[in-house]
Design a protein around this motif. Structure first.
Motif, mmCIF file in Angstrom:
data_model
loop_
_atom_site.group_PDB
_atom_site.id
_atom_site.type_symbol
_atom_site.label_atom_id
_atom_site.label_comp_id
_atom_site.label_asym_id
_atom_site.label_seq_id
_atom_site.Cartn_x
_atom_site.Cartn_y
_atom_site.Cartn_z
ATOM 1 N N GLY A 1 17.799 17.358 -7.444
ATOM 2 C CA GLY A 1 17.973 16.043 -6.846
ATOM 3 C C GLY A 1 19.310 15.388 -7.145
ATOM 4 N N LYS A 2 20.161 16.052 -7.915
ATOM 5 C CA LYS A 2 21.478 15.507 -8.258
ATOM 6 C C LYS A 2 22.573 16.308 -7.564
ATOM 7 C CE LYS A 2 22.270 14.334 -12.487
ATOM 8 N NZ LYS A 2 22.436 14.399 -13.956
ATOM 9 N N ALA A 3 23.639 15.621 -7.176
ATOM 10 C CA ALA A 3 24.791 16.284 -6.564
ATOM 11 C C ALA A 3 25.675 16.858 -7.661
ATOM 12 C CB ALA A 3 25.579 15.298 -5.710
ATOM 13 N N MET A 4 25.797 18.182 -7.688
ATOM 14 C CA MET A 4 26.608 18.864 -8.693
ATOM 15 C C MET A 4 27.563 19.814 -7.976
ATOM 16 S SD MET A 4 25.395 17.577 -11.507
ATOM 17 C CE MET A 4 26.079 18.635 -12.796
ATOM 18 N N TRP A 5 28.653 20.170 -8.680
ATOM 19 C CA TRP A 5 29.700 20.987 -8.081
ATOM 20 C C TRP A 5 29.864 22.304 -8.829
ATOM 21 C CZ3 TRP A 5 32.363 19.495 -3.696
ATOM 22 C CH2 TRP A 5 32.158 18.168 -3.270
ATOM 23 N N ALA A 6 30.103 23.376 -8.051
ATOM 24 C CA ALA A 6 30.392 24.684 -8.649
ATOM 25 C C ALA A 6 31.404 25.398 -7.768
ATOM 26 C CB ALA A 6 29.120 25.514 -8.785
ATOM 27 N N HIS A 7 32.201 26.269 -8.385
ATOM 28 C CA HIS A 7 33.264 26.944 -7.642
ATOM 29 C C HIS A 7 32.675 28.057 -6.780
ATOM 30 C CE1 HIS A 7 37.115 28.823 -6.701
ATOM 31 N NE2 HIS A 7 37.677 27.688 -7.104
ATOM 32 N N SER A 8 33.170 28.151 -5.550
ATOM 33 C CA SER A 8 32.609 29.102 -4.585
ATOM 34 C C SER A 8 32.875 30.560 -4.950
ATOM 35 C CB SER A 8 33.173 28.827 -3.190
ATOM 36 O OG SER A 8 34.589 28.930 -3.173
ATOM 37 N N ASP A 9 33.801 30.832 -5.873
ATOM 38 C CA ASP A 9 34.022 32.207 -6.308
ATOM 39 C C ASP A 9 32.778 32.808 -6.929
ATOM 40 O OD1 ASP A 9 36.556 32.366 -5.389
ATOM 41 O OD2 ASP A 9 37.543 32.346 -7.349
ATOM 42 N N TYR A 10 31.875 31.957 -7.416
ATOM 43 C CA TYR A 10 30.686 32.427 -8.138
ATOM 44 C C TYR A 10 29.409 32.121 -7.378
ATOM 45 C CZ TYR A 10 34.416 32.248 -11.495
ATOM 46 O OH TYR A 10 35.631 32.404 -12.104
ATOM 47 N N LEU A 11 29.571 31.860 -6.078
ATOM 48 C CA LEU A 11 28.434 31.547 -5.227
ATOM 49 C C LEU A 11 28.532 32.355 -3.932
ATOM 50 C CD1 LEU A 11 28.636 27.650 -5.557
ATOM 51 C CD2 LEU A 11 26.944 29.102 -6.692
ATOM 52 N N ALA A 12 27.428 32.530 -3.284
ATOM 53 C CA ALA A 12 27.400 33.172 -1.970
ATOM 54 C C ALA A 12 26.358 32.459 -1.123
ATOM 55 C CB ALA A 12 27.062 34.656 -2.098
ATOM 56 N N LEU A 13 26.605 32.433 0.169
ATOM 57 C CA LEU A 13 25.619 31.847 1.078
ATOM 58 C C LEU A 13 24.527 32.861 1.384
ATOM 59 C CD1 LEU A 13 27.576 29.788 3.763
ATOM 60 C CD2 LEU A 13 26.005 28.936 2.021
ATOM 61 N N GLU A 14 23.293 32.413 1.283
ATOM 62 C CA GLU A 14 22.165 33.280 1.603
ATOM 63 C C GLU A 14 22.160 33.570 3.094
ATOM 64 O OE1 GLU A 14 17.603 33.403 0.169
ATOM 65 O OE2 GLU A 14 18.147 31.625 1.294
ATOM 66 N N ALA A 15 21.916 34.829 3.440
ATOM 67 C CA ALA A 15 21.873 35.211 4.851
ATOM 68 C C ALA A 15 20.703 34.531 5.537
ATOM 69 C CB ALA A 15 21.751 36.725 4.973
ATOM 70 N N ALA A 16 20.918 34.140 6.778
ATOM 71 C CA ALA A 16 19.842 33.509 7.549
ATOM 72 C C ALA A 16 18.726 34.518 7.774
ATOM 73 C CB ALA A 16 20.381 33.019 8.889
ATOM 74 N N PRO A 17 17.470 34.077 7.738
ATOM 75 C CA PRO A 17 16.365 35.004 7.970
ATOM 76 C C PRO A 17 16.416 35.580 9.371
ATOM 77 C CG PRO A 17 15.598 32.728 8.003
ATOM 78 C CD PRO A 17 17.014 32.694 7.544
ATOM 79 N N GLU B 1 37.774 24.732 -2.611
ATOM 80 C CA GLU B 1 36.978 25.918 -2.908
ATOM 81 C C GLU B 1 35.722 25.588 -3.704
ATOM 82 O OE1 GLU B 1 39.559 28.737 -4.743
ATOM 83 O OE2 GLU B 1 40.614 29.194 -2.883
ATOM 84 N N TRP B 2 35.438 24.304 -3.845
ATOM 85 C CA TRP B 2 34.247 23.874 -4.591
ATOM 86 C C TRP B 2 33.118 23.525 -3.626
ATOM 87 C CZ3 TRP B 2 33.842 23.272 -10.009
ATOM 88 C CH2 TRP B 2 35.010 23.556 -10.712
ATOM 89 N N TRP B 3 31.907 23.846 -4.042
ATOM 90 C CA TRP B 3 30.720 23.536 -3.244
ATOM 91 C C TRP B 3 29.876 22.493 -3.961
ATOM 92 C CZ3 TRP B 3 28.463 28.900 -1.392
ATOM 93 C CH2 TRP B 3 29.401 29.498 -0.522
ATOM 94 N N ARG B 4 29.393 21.525 -3.177
ATOM 95 C CA ARG B 4 28.458 20.540 -3.739
ATOM 96 C C ARG B 4 27.033 21.052 -3.519
ATOM 97 N NH1 ARG B 4 28.885 14.832 -1.087
ATOM 98 N NH2 ARG B 4 27.819 15.958 0.591
ATOM 99 N N LEU B 5 26.285 21.071 -4.621
ATOM 100 C CA LEU B 5 24.930 21.603 -4.592
ATOM 101 C C LEU B 5 23.923 20.524 -4.968
ATOM 102 C CD1 LEU B 5 25.583 24.915 -6.581
ATOM 103 C CD2 LEU B 5 25.847 24.537 -4.111
ATOM 104 N N ASN B 6 22.737 20.655 -4.419
ATOM 105 C CA ASN B 6 21.628 19.783 -4.813
ATOM 106 C C ASN B 6 20.850 20.495 -5.906
ATOM 107 O OD1 ASN B 6 19.231 18.357 -5.081
ATOM 108 N ND2 ASN B 6 19.069 17.889 -2.912
ATOM 109 N N ILE B 7 21.048 20.032 -7.143
ATOM 110 C CA ILE B 7 20.384 20.654 -8.297
ATOM 111 C C ILE B 7 19.452 19.623 -8.915
ATOM 112 C CG2 ILE B 7 20.708 21.762 -10.538
ATOM 113 C CD1 ILE B 7 23.444 22.683 -9.609
#
Length: 378
Positions: free
Chosen positions: A102-118, A94-100
């Motif tokens: 330029g660094k690979a960082m992890w955050a729990h998906s409960d507090y994230l959402a995918l942006e809708a495609a344009p 349930e964890w997502w790897r994010l590019n923050i």
């Protein structure tokens, strides 16, 4: 229970469907994760990270991004806040790897959402009458003083090929370019006759038209008709009509030579002062259709469309255009990939104003003479 996040000395836990905050010192983390993935201890990054894409949007007011997909890792944490966006590059449980930064960082998906495609760009059609003869270049259709129509094919380089007569006579009917109104891949035109009836002339792709079919009545009251625009972004060309009082009404095409039968919305007012209105396909390079309008003071204005049923602003793109007796766009007339404008002077000269692809001009030149014998040019 599952620990899904940490904020300072507090841990966020999930028990069934309920979530709570508790003081971390009263918890002991076991060796499994609640999402089925093997638990990660310390800040070791697991090898079996699934690849992922998209833009993650932070939904929590504040969230700690970590070096590994576990709350057990507190080294090098980065605080991210609500509304911030990051590229998602991987997942682990349930964890997502994010590019923050330029660094690979992890955050729990409960507090994230995918942006809708344009939303996809609205379908773009050629301006004016389009490519009526099927040679892949923009054409011009004109009606002479005697009612005889003439097709002037462009050569794609700002010049002309031999003209032809697509139908014996057009009479006094008002010509309206429609784009591909019938959905067969060929551009069509319409005629508003003296009784207000609207007739569809389906293009045959070789410079002629099929027998006309009536598609409406009561159109004689409109002072301007602009076709060939997919204003609402549904993939079908529409028709915009201006009333005598200056209101613009959208008539949505159904892509099958007819209309969407629902309520027809008013999409603008105050348009009565304009002396010319026409579509220029994508004049400013944003992959959305545009409308160009000339005011009675001779100024030329670009009205940008959102491609989804609204406007995206307007700006002046020229002055002195009151000297022209006809102004319209054939689309890309000289083959440089940008939409252009043709304008007729009182002496019959036809001028090509080359668009630069970003809402301005790259130059102009005379491309014809003797055009003052035409009562309509599109």
């Amino acid at each position: 229970m599952t620990v899904t996040g940490v904020y300072g000395a507090w841990s966020h836990i999930k028990v069934g469907t309920a979530t709570f905050w508790v003081v971390s010192q009263y918890l002991t983390i076991d060796g499994t994760s609640g999402d089925g993935a093997p638990a990660v201890t310390g800040c070791a990054v697991p090898a079996n990270v699934a690849s992922a894409s998209g833009t993650a949007v932070v939904t929590a007011s504040s969230l700690n991004a970590r070096s590994a997909p576990t709350t057990d890792c507190s080294t090098g944490m980065v605080s991210i806040t609500k509304g911030q966006k990051y590229s998602r590059t991987g997942t682990y449980g349930e964890w997502w790897r994010l590019n923050i930064g330029g660094k690979a960082m992890w955050a729990h998906s409960d507090y994230l959402a995918l942006e809708a495609a344009p939303a996809p760009a609205a379908a773009l059609t050629r301006a004016g009458v389009g490519d009526l003869n099927g040679d892949k270049t923009s054409d011009v259709l004109a009606v002479r003083n005697d009612g005889r129509p003439c097709l002037y094919p462009g050569d794609g380089k700002g010049r002309w090929r031999a003209s032809s007569t697509p139908v014996p006579s057009w009479g006094s009917a008002r010509l309206v370019p429609l784009g591909d109104f019938s959905g067969d891949g060929r551009p069509d035109v319409a005629a508003v006759r003296s009784d207000g009836s609207l007739w569809l002339y389906r293009g045959n792709g070789t410079g002629g038209f099929a027998s006309p079919v009536r598609i409406g009545t009561g159109w004689g009251s409109f002072t301007a008709l602009i076709g060939g625009i997919d204003f609402d972004g549904d993939g079908h060309t529409d028709l915009i009509a201006r009333s005598r009082t200056g209101y613009l009404t959208l008539y949505r095409g159904n892509g099958k030579s007819g209309w969407v039968s629902e309520r027809r919305p008013v999409i603008g007012n105050g348009w009565a002062p304009f002396t010319a209105l026409f579509t220029a396909t994508d004049f400013d390079g944003d992959r959305r259709p545009d409308l160009i309008a000339r005011k009675s003071d001779g100024t030329l204005w670009l009205y940008r469309m959102s491609g989804s049923g609204s406007w995206s602003g307007a700006r002046k793109i020229g002055t002195g255009w009151g000297a022209f007796t006809s102004v319209f766009s054939p689309g890309d007339f000289n083959g440089d990939g940008s939409s252009d404008v043709l304008a007729r002077k009182r002496n019959g000269e036809l001028w090509l104003y080359r668009g630069n692809g970003s809402g301005g001009w790259s130059g102009w030149s005379v491309v014809g003479t003797g055009w003052n014998g035409m009562v309509q040019i599109h």
